[in-house]
Design a protein around this motif. Structure first.
Motif, PDB file in Angstrom:
ATOM      1  N   PRO A 208      41.101   9.369   6.249  1.00 52.50           N
ATOM      2  CA  PRO A 208      41.858   8.186   6.704  1.00 52.50           C
ATOM      3  C   PRO A 208      41.135   7.499   7.851  1.00 52.50           C
ATOM      4  CG  PRO A 208      43.320  10.055   6.389  1.00 52.50           C
ATOM      5  CD  PRO A 208      41.925  10.574   6.232  1.00 52.50           C
ATOM      6  N   ARG A 209      41.133   6.165   7.842  1.00 52.71           N
ATOM      7  CA  ARG A 209      40.366   5.391   8.813  1.00 52.71           C
ATOM      8  C   ARG A 209      40.781   5.738  10.245  1.00 52.71           C
ATOM      9  NH1 ARG A 209      40.565   0.367  11.427  1.00 52.71           N
ATOM     10  NH2 ARG A 209      38.530  -0.611  11.631  1.00 52.71           N
ATOM     11  N   GLU A 210      39.808   6.116  11.061  1.00 56.86           N
ATOM     12  CA  GLU A 210      39.971   6.430  12.484  1.00 56.86           C
ATOM     13  C   GLU A 210      40.877   7.627  12.740  1.00 56.86           C
ATOM     14  OE1 GLU A 210      40.022   3.584  15.477  1.00 56.86           O
ATOM     15  OE2 GLU A 210      39.205   1.960  14.279  1.00 56.86           O
ATOM     16  N   SER A 211      41.161   8.421  11.687  1.00 54.38           N
ATOM     17  CA  SER A 211      41.996   9.605  11.899  1.00 54.38           C
ATOM     18  C   SER A 211      41.282  10.633  12.776  1.00 54.38           C
ATOM     19  CB  SER A 211      42.384  10.233  10.561  1.00 54.38           C
ATOM     20  OG  SER A 211      41.229  10.601   9.817  1.00 54.38           O
ATOM     21  N   PHE A 212      39.960  10.705  12.697  1.00 57.00           N
ATOM     22  CA  PHE A 212      39.215  11.626  13.559  1.00 57.00           C
ATOM     23  C   PHE A 212      39.345  11.209  15.019  1.00 57.00           C
ATOM     24  CE2 PHE A 212      35.512  13.295  15.740  1.00 57.00           C
ATOM     25  CZ  PHE A 212      35.408  14.588  15.244  1.00 57.00           C
ATOM     26  N   ASN A 213      39.301   9.898  15.286  1.00 62.30           N
ATOM     27  CA  ASN A 213      39.458   9.415  16.662  1.00 62.30           C
ATOM     28  C   ASN A 213      40.835   9.750  17.209  1.00 62.30           C
ATOM     29  OD1 ASN A 213      36.934   8.291  16.296  1.00 62.30           O
ATOM     30  ND2 ASN A 213      37.714   6.267  15.804  1.00 62.30           N
ATOM     31  N   ARG A 214      41.865   9.553  16.371  1.00 65.08           N
ATOM     32  CA  ARG A 214      43.221   9.877  16.820  1.00 65.08           C
ATOM     33  C   ARG A 214      43.403  11.382  16.982  1.00 65.08           C
ATOM     34  NH1 ARG A 214      44.270   5.073  13.986  1.00 65.08           N
ATOM     35  NH2 ARG A 214      44.168   6.105  11.982  1.00 65.08           N
ATOM     36  N   TRP A 215      42.686  12.158  16.164  1.00 63.45           N
ATOM     37  CA  TRP A 215      42.721  13.614  16.316  1.00 63.45           C
ATOM     38  C   TRP A 215      42.195  14.014  17.694  1.00 63.45           C
ATOM     39  CZ3 TRP A 215      38.326  17.012  16.452  1.00 63.45           C
ATOM     40  CH2 TRP A 215      38.636  18.375  16.406  1.00 63.45           C
ATOM     41  N   LEU A 216      41.096  13.407  18.132  1.00 58.34           N
ATOM     42  CA  LEU A 216      40.563  13.706  19.469  1.00 58.34           C
ATOM     43  C   LEU A 216      41.592  13.402  20.554  1.00 58.34           C
ATOM     44  CD1 LEU A 216      36.906  12.296  19.208  1.00 58.34           C
ATOM     45  CD2 LEU A 216      37.583  14.696  19.289  1.00 58.34           C
ATOM     46  N   LEU A 217      42.281  12.257  20.429  1.00 55.65           N
ATOM     47  CA  LEU A 217      43.292  11.885  21.422  1.00 55.65           C
ATOM     48  C   LEU A 217      44.478  12.846  21.395  1.00 55.65           C
ATOM     49  CD1 LEU A 217      43.309   8.014  20.903  1.00 55.65           C
ATOM     50  CD2 LEU A 217      42.523   9.211  22.940  1.00 55.65           C
ATOM     51  N   GLU A 218      44.975  13.131  20.186  1.00 56.16           N
ATOM     52  CA  GLU A 218      46.146  14.003  20.065  1.00 56.16           C
ATOM     53  C   GLU A 218      45.844  15.419  20.551  1.00 56.16           C
ATOM     54  OE1 GLU A 218      48.395  17.091  17.822  1.00 56.16           O
ATOM     55  OE2 GLU A 218      46.342  16.482  17.400  1.00 56.16           O
ATOM     56  N   ARG A 219      44.654  15.931  20.271  1.00 62.92           N
ATOM     57  CA  ARG A 219      44.290  17.279  20.703  1.00 62.92           C
ATOM     58  C   ARG A 219      44.209  17.383  22.229  1.00 62.92           C
ATOM     59  NH1 ARG A 219      45.211  21.430  17.668  1.00 62.92           N
ATOM     60  NH2 ARG A 219      47.088  20.153  17.783  1.00 62.92           N
ATOM     61  N   LYS A 220      43.791  16.297  22.893  1.00 63.45           N
ATOM     62  CA  LYS A 220      43.643  16.335  24.348  1.00 63.45           C
ATOM     63  C   LYS A 220      44.994  16.445  25.057  1.00 63.45           C
ATOM     64  CE  LYS A 220      39.485  16.859  25.117  1.00 63.45           C
ATOM     65  NZ  LYS A 220      39.092  18.134  25.747  1.00 63.45           N
ATOM     66  N   VAL A 221      46.081  16.137  24.346  1.00 67.85           N
ATOM     67  CA  VAL A 221      47.413  16.303  24.941  1.00 67.85           C
ATOM     68  C   VAL A 221      47.720  17.777  25.159  1.00 67.85           C
ATOM     69  CG1 VAL A 221      49.882  15.938  24.541  1.00 67.85           C
ATOM     70  CG2 VAL A 221      48.247  14.155  23.926  1.00 67.85           C
ATOM     71  N   VAL A 222      47.257  18.647  24.253  1.00 66.80           N
ATOM     72  CA  VAL A 222      47.579  20.081  24.338  1.00 66.80           C
ATOM     73  C   VAL A 222      46.364  20.952  24.669  1.00 66.80           C
ATOM     74  CG1 VAL A 222      49.520  19.862  22.752  1.00 66.80           C
ATOM     75  CG2 VAL A 222      47.252  20.328  21.826  1.00 66.80           C
ATOM     76  N   ASP A 223      45.176  20.378  24.694  1.00 65.63           N
ATOM     77  CA  ASP A 223      43.956  21.175  24.877  1.00 65.63           C
ATOM     78  C   ASP A 223      43.823  21.682  26.309  1.00 65.63           C
ATOM     79  OD1 ASP A 223      41.474  22.326  24.231  1.00 65.63           O
ATOM     80  OD2 ASP A 223      40.400  20.550  24.949  1.00 65.63           O
ATOM     81  N   LYS A 224      43.549  22.961  26.455  1.00 66.77           N
ATOM     82  CA  LYS A 224      43.283  23.562  27.769  1.00 66.77           C
ATOM     83  C   LYS A 224      41.821  23.968  27.895  1.00 66.77           C
ATOM     84  CE  LYS A 224      47.970  25.329  28.583  1.00 66.77           C
ATOM     85  NZ  LYS A 224      48.596  24.625  27.455  1.00 66.77           N
ATOM     86  N   SER A 241      48.794  15.193  13.920  1.00 67.05           N
ATOM     87  CA  SER A 241      48.275  13.852  13.647  1.00 67.05           C
ATOM     88  C   SER A 241      47.349  13.859  12.437  1.00 67.05           C
ATOM     89  CB  SER A 241      47.525  13.327  14.882  1.00 67.05           C
ATOM     90  OG  SER A 241      46.803  12.162  14.587  1.00 67.05           O
ATOM     91  N   MET A 242      46.365  14.765  12.429  1.00 68.48           N
ATOM     92  CA  MET A 242      45.418  14.824  11.312  1.00 68.48           C
ATOM     93  C   MET A 242      46.126  15.229  10.017  1.00 68.48           C
ATOM     94  SD  MET A 242      41.872  17.022  10.987  1.00 68.48           S
ATOM     95  CE  MET A 242      40.894  15.983  12.072  1.00 68.48           C
ATOM     96  N   PHE A 243      47.015  16.210  10.106  1.00 72.14           N
ATOM     97  CA  PHE A 243      47.738  16.669   8.915  1.00 72.14           C
ATOM     98  C   PHE A 243      48.547  15.529   8.308  1.00 72.14           C
ATOM     99  CE2 PHE A 243      51.535  18.432   6.900  1.00 72.14           C
ATOM    100  CZ  PHE A 243      50.983  19.347   6.012  1.00 72.14           C
ATOM    101  N   ARG A 244      49.287  14.798   9.147  1.00 73.64           N
ATOM    102  CA  ARG A 244      50.132  13.710   8.667  1.00 73.64           C
ATOM    103  C   ARG A 244      49.305  12.611   8.002  1.00 73.64           C
ATOM    104  NH1 ARG A 244      52.181  12.426  13.260  1.00 73.64           N
ATOM    105  NH2 ARG A 244      50.749  10.711  13.728  1.00 73.64           N
ATOM    106  N   GLU A 245      48.170  12.251   8.609  1.00 69.56           N
ATOM    107  CA  GLU A 245      47.373  11.145   8.074  1.00 69.56           C
ATOM    108  C   GLU A 245      46.695  11.509   6.751  1.00 69.56           C
ATOM    109  OE1 GLU A 245      45.149   8.605  10.661  1.00 69.56           O
ATOM    110  OE2 GLU A 245      46.076   9.456  12.446  1.00 69.56           O
ATOM    111  N   ILE A 246      46.244  12.752   6.621  1.00 73.41           N
ATOM    112  CA  ILE A 246      45.638  13.162   5.349  1.00 73.41           C
ATOM    113  C   ILE A 246      46.702  13.213   4.253  1.00 73.41           C
ATOM    114  CG2 ILE A 246      44.430  15.013   4.139  1.00 73.41           C
ATOM    115  CD1 ILE A 246      43.070  15.754   6.749  1.00 73.41           C
ATOM    116  N   MET A 247      47.867  13.773   4.581  1.00 71.34           N
ATOM    117  CA  MET A 247      48.941  13.879   3.581  1.00 71.34           C
ATOM    118  C   MET A 247      49.401  12.503   3.107  1.00 71.34           C
ATOM    119  SD  MET A 247      49.526  17.065   2.890  1.00 71.34           S
ATOM    120  CE  MET A 247      51.163  17.211   2.223  1.00 71.34           C
ATOM    121  N   ASN A 248      49.366  11.512   3.994  1.00 73.55           N
ATOM    122  CA  ASN A 248      49.764  10.155   3.604  1.00 73.55           C
ATOM    123  C   ASN A 248      48.829   9.558   2.565  1.00 73.55           C
ATOM    124  OD1 ASN A 248      51.991  10.079   5.240  1.00 73.55           O
ATOM    125  ND2 ASN A 248      50.978   9.031   6.937  1.00 73.55           N
ATOM    126  N   ASP A 249      47.577  10.044   2.507  1.00 67.64           N
ATOM    127  CA  ASP A 249      46.595   9.507   1.556  1.00 67.64           C
ATOM    128  C   ASP A 249      46.480  10.338   0.285  1.00 67.64           C
ATOM    129  OD1 ASP A 249      46.136   7.482   3.272  1.00 67.64           O
ATOM    130  OD2 ASP A 249      44.030   7.910   3.655  1.00 67.64           O
TER     131      ASP A 249
END
Length: 693
Positions: A208-224, A241-249
């Motif tokens: 999915p377009r830019e899903s990798f970019n959003r994955w980086l952002l979403e992971r940084k919310v919980v990443d330690k 985020s990544m799971f939802r976007e792939i499933m949508n396609d």
């Protein structure tokens, strides 16, 4: 001065543009080791791009213009004949005046940039504030400026902060280094390729377009984890985020449809893909039966009915998705979770490699740790790193027209002249460990490379995630509500010189206060325009409410988020129900604009683009913040006036739409709360106060 003399100086300056340490000679202020007083340049020459430099070869000063690359032995005179840009002398002023007198600053004083005049005493010379860089691309004569060719300024670095924080210890991030940044870039590109291959091999789809970019952002919310870009310590491992976007396609990506034949083709492809997936996966007998029956029914309908309209095909597709979607999702679930898990674990391994290389480099330079801080309230200041920077390698700089090109080991990054000058100013204001600018070029290279890697190399990829508000809106926020700070920005797209950004290790040298989710101001007025990632926006709301709850000092946040209502995002729903909400408005789609996240390199006509969705503007304030920066009717009207779209034609990433100008602009809808107490009940959204602009 003769042309021969001019050529000699040009050759000399060209040989000295880069020192062995990687710094440019013109960046350093003139300070020869003699007892003669330093002769500073007047403001007019500084504004025209002139600076005083020292020639190591000739052992004497010379004057260099960073806008025209012109070098002179003698002090330039405003209006003198420039044989390069004006060979016929058409723009030359009469040669009757003497050289401009010096500013007369004392020996050893640093040359003051014009933007610092605002901080000078009441008797000092005050320049009128203008919105264009004070330089001509051709002549140093300020009376002959070609304004149409001047660079537009999209920032105001003279605004002082009102954000107060508790003094904090230096951050323990490892200092940036081009060698490490190059390795990180290569491994991130490799990780993107892994993601592309997994989606293609396992699910037969493009990522999915830019899903990798959003994955980086979403992971940084919980990443330690310890890497500033790649995640390595996340719980849960599976990215929602990544799971939802792939499933949508899955089973196929559904695109926007304009014509009947496209709708018919899409319905056929979906039915075929759903049947193929059920047949090839470990599905239950019930799932196979339901999907097979619905697919056959759809195929029979397609063969029978040749007079159906586009709407008929789309209705049939929606029905097929409702019937088959849950069964298709159940058989794809494990495979998609496997993609998310594998990408995460590869990322964690890459982080381990990068950190090991970085620690080895620091160990070779004998670099170790420092110091503690006092517990006190101070005005916010840029992130400081606890670990000193190692010696930096040579980074080459050259200019191609209006673009600065920085090269390290064959890897080139680019930034336009205006933003390069902005980075130089931010570095001068914020960096405390490199007054001679010896590490400036390597740090600029690391900064630009980091953002380039994070948002991908595709055309316009990631630029929407870095979009900024228009300049008039920032000016109104500052004037009406005392805003001096951006919660989500970067050195490349910031308007104020105080801001939070994603990467404290690279951005701190240019004014960043670090990531906003770890920034805890006690007071101040802030603008928050987060990346449009649902998980990230939700984490932002949690942080905002925590800050407002804890502080009794004036604290105000004006938040800009997309007006997504189908379904509404958790962040928007929570802010609308927040007891700190004081005012809310909505700016309709296509009636306002954003500045591109690639403004530092894109064409001037591409800097602004229309928003394809509405933008919700929400004021969250505690009691003291509401008393100090109350969103009164007058202030709101002034603010809304800044949002009027100009008559220029703007590109948009959605359907084409021509700008109608101010007189035809649609009303901005507002929802207002008259509460002044934090413990008031939620706003009654059934009767919004609506105002037209």
């Amino acid at each position: 001065m003769t042309s021969e003399n001019h050529a000699t100086v040009k050759a000399d300056s060209a040989a000295l543009v880069m020192s062995p340490t990687g710094s440019t000679s013109q960046a350093a202020p003139f300070s020869p080791s003699t007892s003669k007083p330093i002769q500073e340049l007047p403001d007019e020459l500084i504004q025209a791009g002139w600076s005083k430099c020292w020639s190591k070869r000739e052992n004497r000063p010379y004057y260099f213009n960073r806008f025209t690359n012109q070098s002179l032995w003698e002090m330039p005179v405003l209006g003198q004949h420039d044989v390069i840009s004006d060979p016929l002398g058409l723009n030359a002023a009469p040669a009757s005046g003497e050289a401009v007198s010096d500013a007369g600053l004392g020996n050893g004083q640093r040359k003051r940039h014009p933007s610092e005049d605002a901080q000078a005493g009441p008797n000092s010379f005050k320049r009128p504030k203008v919105s264009f860089l004070h330089n001509s691309l051709f002549s140093a004569d300020m009376t002959c400026l070609n304004w149409s060719l001047c660079l537009r300024v999209y920032w105001d670095l003279d605004v002082q902060t009102n954000a107060v924080i508790r003094e904090r210890a230096p951050a323990d991030h490892l200092p940036p280094h081009p060698e490490i940044e190059l390795q990180r870039a290569q491994l991130t590109t490799k990780l993107r390729q892994h993601y592309h291959e997994l989606c293609s091999q396992r699910e037969g789809i493009e990522p999915p377009r830019e899903s990798f970019n959003r994955w980086l952002l979403e992971r940084k919310v919980v990443d330690k984890g310890l890497d500033p870009l790649l995640p390595s310590e996340c719980d849960p491992v599976i990215s929602t985020s990544m799971f939802r976007e792939i499933m949508n396609d899955i089973p196929i990506r559904l695109s926007r449809i304009k014509y009947k034949e496209e709708a018919r083709k899409l319905l056929f492809k979906y039915a075929e893909a759903a049947k193929k997936m059920i047949d090839s996966r470990n599905a239950t007998p019930e799932s196979r039966k339901v999907v097979k029956w619905n697919v056959e029914d759809t195929m029979n309908w397609l063969r029978r009915d040749h007079s159906a309209s586009k709407e008929d095909y789309m209705d049939r597709l929606e029905h097929l998705r409702k019937q088959c979607g849950p069964h298709v999702a159940s058989v794809a679930k494990d495979s998609v979770e496997g993609i998310c898990s594998k990408i995460y674990h590869i990322s964690a391994e890459y982080v381990r490699r990068i950190r090991q290389t970085h620690l080895t480099l620091l160990k070779e330079c004998n670099i170790s740790e420092p110091t503690a801080v006092q517990d006190r309230l101070v005005y916010c200041y840029p992130v400081r790193l606890s670990i000193p920077s190692p010696p930096q390698p040579r980074v080459e700089l050259h200019f191609e027209n209006d673009v600065a090109c920085l090269r390290y080991k064959g890897e080139m990054v680019k930034v336009n002249r205006g933003h390069f000058s902005k980075l130089e100013l931010l570095y001068r204001y914020s960096c405390i460990d490199d007054t001679r600018f010896e590490k400036f070029l390597s740090r600029v290279w690391c900064l630009i490379k980091r953002y380039q890697v994070m948002f991908g190399s595709g055309v316009n990829e990631g630029s929407g995630l870095q979009g900024a508000l228009p300049v008039p809106v920032f000016e109104a926020l500052n004037k009406q509500f005392g805003v001096t700070f951006e919660c989500f920005a970067s050195p490349l797209n910031c308007y104020f010189k105080q801001f939070c950004s994603a990467f404290p290790d690279t951005d701190g040298f240019f004014g960043s206060r670090g990531p906003f989710l770890s920034f805890s101001p006690a007071s101040g007025s802030f603008e928050a325009n987060p990346p449009f990632c649902e998980e990230f926006m939700d984490a932002m709301v949690t942080h905002l409410e925590d800050l407002l709850e804890r502080s009794s000092e004036p604290l105000s946040f004006i938040i800009f988020v997309p007006e997504w209502r189908d379904p509404p995002t958790p962040a928007l729903t929570r802010m609308e129900a927040s007891r700190f909400r004081r005012h809310q408005m909505m700016v309709p789609a296509f009636e306002h604009e954003y500045r591109s996240g690639s403004q530092h390199i894109c064409k001037r006509e591409e800097i602004y683009y229309k928003s394809v969705h509405g933008t919700a503007v929400i004021f969250l304030q505690n009691n003291a913040g509401f008393s100090k920066w109350e969103p009164t009717t007058e202030r709101i009207q002034e603010f809304l006036a800044a949002y009027k779209v100009s008559g220029r034609s703007l590109p948009s990433p959605g359907p084409s739409s021509t700008s109608t100008g101010d007189k035809d602009s649609k009303p901005v809808q507002e929802q207002s709360s008259a509460r002044s107490q934090d413990n008031s009940s939620p706003v009654d959204k059934t009767a919004p106060d609506t105002t037209n602009i």
